[in-house]
Design a protein around this motif. Structure first.
Motif, PDB file in Angstrom:
ATOM      1  N   UNK A 122       0.815  -1.216   0.000  1.00 43.77           N
ATOM      2  CA  UNK A 122       0.000   0.000   0.000  1.00 43.77           C
ATOM      3  C   UNK A 122       0.845   1.260   0.000  1.00 43.77           C
ATOM      4  N   UNK A 123       2.095   1.194   0.478  1.00 40.65           N
ATOM      5  CA  UNK A 123       2.959   2.378   0.479  1.00 40.65           C
ATOM      6  C   UNK A 123       3.213   2.778  -0.958  1.00 40.65           C
ATOM      7  N   UNK A 124       2.924   4.039  -1.243  1.00 37.85           N
ATOM      8  CA  UNK A 124       3.195   4.540  -2.578  1.00 37.85           C
ATOM      9  C   UNK A 124       2.240   3.990  -3.637  1.00 37.85           C
ATOM     10  N   UNK A 125       1.215   3.250  -3.220  1.00 41.29           N
ATOM     11  CA  UNK A 125       0.297   2.671  -4.213  1.00 41.29           C
ATOM     12  C   UNK A 125      -0.772   3.687  -4.574  1.00 41.29           C
TER      13      UNK A 125
ATOM     14  N   UNK B 220      12.270  15.266   5.692  1.00 38.35           N
ATOM     15  CA  UNK B 220      11.422  15.460   6.878  1.00 38.35           C
ATOM     16  C   UNK B 220      10.452  14.285   7.025  1.00 38.35           C
ATOM     17  N   UNK B 221       9.925  13.801   5.909  1.00 41.50           N
ATOM     18  CA  UNK B 221       9.043  12.618   5.953  1.00 41.50           C
ATOM     19  C   UNK B 221       9.774  11.411   6.540  1.00 41.50           C
ATOM     20  N   UNK B 222      11.027  11.243   6.143  1.00 43.45           N
ATOM     21  CA  UNK B 222      11.814  10.122   6.677  1.00 43.45           C
ATOM     22  C   UNK B 222      12.014  10.273   8.182  1.00 43.45           C
ATOM     23  N   UNK B 223      12.329  11.492   8.602  1.00 46.16           N
ATOM     24  CA  UNK B 223      12.529  11.767  10.027  1.00 46.16           C
ATOM     25  C   UNK B 223      11.255  11.397  10.790  1.00 46.16           C
ATOM     26  N   UNK B 224      10.120  11.868  10.287  1.00 47.45           N
ATOM     27  CA  UNK B 224       8.841  11.654  10.978  1.00 47.45           C
ATOM     28  C   UNK B 224       8.449  10.179  10.983  1.00 47.45           C
TER      29      UNK B 224
ATOM     30  N   UNK C 215      21.797   7.783   4.220  1.00 45.38           N
ATOM     31  CA  UNK C 215      21.075   7.795   5.510  1.00 45.38           C
ATOM     32  C   UNK C 215      20.312   6.502   5.812  1.00 45.38           C
ATOM     33  N   UNK C 216      19.926   5.775   4.784  1.00 46.75           N
ATOM     34  CA  UNK C 216      19.166   4.540   5.029  1.00 46.75           C
ATOM     35  C   UNK C 216      20.043   3.323   4.792  1.00 46.75           C
TER      36      UNK C 216
ATOM     37  N   UNK D  54      12.463  -2.480   4.902  1.00 46.47           N
ATOM     38  CA  UNK D  54      13.026  -2.087   3.601  1.00 46.47           C
ATOM     39  C   UNK D  54      12.075  -2.415   2.437  1.00 46.47           C
ATOM     40  N   UNK D  55      11.158  -3.347   2.655  1.00 44.32           N
ATOM     41  CA  UNK D  55      10.150  -3.602   1.604  1.00 44.32           C
ATOM     42  C   UNK D  55       9.274  -2.356   1.449  1.00 44.32           C
ATOM     43  N   UNK D  56       9.029  -1.715   2.598  1.00 41.07           N
ATOM     44  CA  UNK D  56       8.276  -0.453   2.591  1.00 41.07           C
ATOM     45  C   UNK D  56       9.101   0.624   1.875  1.00 41.07           C
ATOM     46  N   UNK D  57      10.414   0.655   2.164  1.00 45.72           N
ATOM     47  CA  UNK D  57      11.290   1.603   1.455  1.00 45.72           C
ATOM     48  C   UNK D  57      11.225   1.342  -0.054  1.00 45.72           C
ATOM     49  N   UNK D  58      11.243   0.056  -0.428  1.00 46.76           N
ATOM     50  CA  UNK D  58      11.156  -0.287  -1.859  1.00 46.76           C
ATOM     51  C   UNK D  58       9.873   0.283  -2.459  1.00 46.76           C
ATOM     52  N   UNK D  59       8.773   0.062  -1.751  1.00 47.84           N
ATOM     53  CA  UNK D  59       7.476   0.530  -2.254  1.00 47.84           C
ATOM     54  C   UNK D  59       7.447   2.054  -2.380  1.00 47.84           C
ATOM     55  N   UNK D  60       8.185   2.729  -1.492  1.00 49.16           N
ATOM     56  CA  UNK D  60       8.230   4.189  -1.524  1.00 49.16           C
ATOM     57  C   UNK D  60       9.282   4.708  -2.508  1.00 49.16           C
ATOM     58  N   UNK D  61      10.016   3.792  -3.118  1.00 43.65           N
ATOM     59  CA  UNK D  61      11.047   4.187  -4.082  1.00 43.65           C
ATOM     60  C   UNK D  61      12.278   4.778  -3.415  1.00 43.65           C
ATOM     61  N   UNK D  62      12.550   4.388  -2.174  1.00 40.85           N
ATOM     62  CA  UNK D  62      13.712   4.932  -1.456  1.00 40.85           C
ATOM     63  C   UNK D  62      14.949   4.091  -1.753  1.00 40.85           C
ATOM     64  N   UNK D  63      16.060   4.767  -1.927  1.00 42.04           N
ATOM     65  CA  UNK D  63      17.303   4.074  -2.285  1.00 42.04           C
ATOM     66  C   UNK D  63      18.177   3.820  -1.055  1.00 42.04           C
TER      67      UNK D  63
END
Ligand code: ACM
Length: 553
Positions: A141-144, A186-190, A499-500, A530-539
């Motif tokens: 659902x993240x980024x969907x 800021x989103x990552x921080x939160x 950072x990640x 990290x699956x959530x990071x993948x869904x959000x397109x985070x590197x």
């Protein structure tokens, strides 16, 4: 009529059997992989279905949090769920304030098959309950774009942070990052329940914040004519430059937008205006602020420059004007005034500085730096603000109300706490996310970094409260922060990579209690996150998963 009754019955039956079905779903530990690890988590069977019947309700003081949650659920489901403060008893997701919760940022989260209740002492606590809920929501659902049958496993969580200061720093002086990237940061921080963004806004290589009274700070100071290539040779003549002008700055409107965006996510933005060193860009814009009267250029290489502000009334007037505009933009209690890496040679050679040392009865140039910082502190204190400075502000005597950011190891922090000053721990050994993530022998395919070696595991092993302190002194340790200096970081993709997941590890260090931390356990939960990071397109960096890394430059 018969048709109508049949339809009503059918709806009742299917509704009943559906919720009954959800009530009996068997959950497993797998379904509860939250970072940072909550204080206590108990799970049972059953799942809450988010659908068109879902209604979020709560006190009107929780409108910001209610809307945030509604946006999150709508993005995941394609539904049109809203927060309705008027209907406090009508909904099935309840947001509540409860004064009896001890910790200002604490919360409880209770999910059952037919109801979700998030309670905080403050709206901030409720926000963290929402962040935990987010990590219970199925990953795709993240980024969907919605249309997912969203089931949330039943749980009862009680949680609160260990430290009040949980920060991430970003240097935008060496490289400039657009507003959208700052918002993502800021989103990552939160998302990781951290609460402070330390925004390093001024540097030798670029002044990045619009100051209306001094337009040349950005007309001249925000741009450099070129940038050093690579680490650069030690010998001046052998250094290679890229020949490309570089720069950028944030307008005051953009700063306001970022501060407001952060506030909605319960992130305080602490601006840093560096003094007396790391001020070459400002002196290039206004040479009268320097000690020599020379016309300088904005820095094009890295390292420490000899130029520092002259300790004249003109400089103090300038800095007070700048800080006045800065205070109008940033409501934070703290203003960071730098104080690190300020070579004293120009003051040693300045007639004015030497006379000032004599006149004020100061022992040496270190005491002159202390005089400089105290004068700025007095001004900021008179406006109701407190200063934070890097640990060099201990040299020559601490300003009376200063908070110390300990970066050259932990000794500065220990010394400050012993003097009953507040401390934020950011030692290079554990908190410098500009360092390499692998040892020297494994760097063949690694993108250039400043140096050092800081693994995710080492970040995770960090204990911010030094054993050397008494229980009383330990109370002065407010928390810790990850620092990101950007000499070699130019893109958001590279920034995420640095950072990640080191930020992820630090988020647990500063949130979870010491006895609730375990590397193996964290590593297992990280594999889910990290699956959530993948869904959000985070590197994120993949070394600890033995997978290949890639960075877009
Ligand atoms: C610093 O890393 N110079 C604070």
């Amino acid at each position: 009529m018969i048709k109508k009754i049949t339809i009503v019955l059918l709806i009742l039956i299917t509704g009943f059997s559906c919720s009954n079905k959800n009530k009996n779903i068997v959950n497993a530990e797998e379904d509860y992989q939250i970072i940072p690890k909550p204080t206590s988590l108990e799970f049972t069977n059953g799942r809450f279905l988010v659908d068109s019947n879902t209604k979020i309700v709560g006190n009107s003081s929780l409108e910001n949090e209610g809307n945030y949650l509604a946006d999150m659920l709508n993005a995941a489901t394609g539904e049109n769920i809203s927060f309705n403060p008027a209907d406090a008893n009508q909904g099935n997701i309840h947001l509540k304030i409860d004064d009896s919760i001890e910790n200002e940022e604490g919360y409880t989260l209770d999910v059952s098959f037919d109801k979700i209740v998030i309670t905080g002492k403050t709206p901030q606590g409720v926000f963290y309950g929402i962040q935990s809920l987010r990590q219970l929501i199925p990953v795709p659902t993240e980024g969907s774009t919605g249309a997912i049958n969203l089931l949330i496993p039943a749980v009862s969580i009680k949680d609160s942070p260990r430290y009040v200061y949980r920060g991430m720093h970003l240097d935008v002086g060496r490289h400039f990052f657009p507003v959208e990237v700052i918002k993502e940061y800021i989103d990552l921080i939160a998302m990781h329940k951290m609460n402070t963004f330390h925004w390093h806004l001024t540097e030798d290589q670029g002044w990045r914040i619009e100051i209306k009274k001094y337009p040349k700070l950005t007309e001249i100071g925000a741009y450099r004519k070129e940038t050093l290539v690579g680490h650069g040779a030690t010998a001046k003549l052998d250094r290679e430059y890229d020949g490309k002008p570089y720069g950028g700055f944030y307008t005051q409107d953009e700063v306001k937008e970022i501060v407001a965006y952060a506030a909605q996510r319960h992130v305080t933005v602490i601006p840093e205006i560096e003094l007396p060193g790391h001020s070459l860009a400002a002196i290039a814009a206004y040479p009268e602020l320097g000690n020599t009267g020379e016309q300088y250029e904005v820095g094009t290489r890295w390292g420490v420059f000899p130029e520092i502000y002259a300790p004249t009334d003109k400089t103090f007037e300038f800095l007070e004007d700048v800080l006045t505009e800065v205070m109008e933009l940033f409501p934070s209690k703290y203003i960071h005034i730098g104080g690190d890496e300020a070579p004293k040679k120009q003051w040693e050679e300045s007639k004015f500085a030497q006379q000032l040392i004599k006149r004020e009865g100061l022992k040496d140039e270190h005491e002159l730096q202390s005089y400089f910082i105290r004068r700025i502190e007095k001004f900021l204190n008179s406006k109701g603000r407190d200063i934070i400075g890097w640990d060099e502000i201990l040299e020559g005597g601490l300003a009376p109300n200063a908070t110390v950011m300990s970066w050259r190891g932990i000794e500065g922090g220990i010394e400050a706490a012993k003097q009953h000053h507040k401390v934020i721990m950011t030692p290079g050994t554990h908190c410098y996310f500009d360092h390499y993530q692998v040892p020297e022998e494994d760097r063949a395919n690694e993108i250039l970094a400043i140096g050092g070696y800081l693994s995710v595991e080492k970040v995770y092993s960090y204990e911010p409260t030094p054993e050397e302190l008494t229980e009383e002194e330990q109370k002065y340790i407010l928390g810790a922060q990850g620092n990101v200096w950007t000499e070699y970081i130019k893109t958001s993709d590279h920034l995420e990579y640095m950072v990640l997941p080191r930020l992820t590890a630090l988020s647990e260090v500063v949130w979870s209690s010491k006895n609730n931390r375990n590397w193996e356990d964290f590593n297992g939960r990280l594999k889910h996150l990290v699956k959530r990071y993948d869904a959000l397109g985070l590197n994120y960096a993949k070394h600890i998963f033995q997978e290949e890394n890639a960075i877009e430059e």
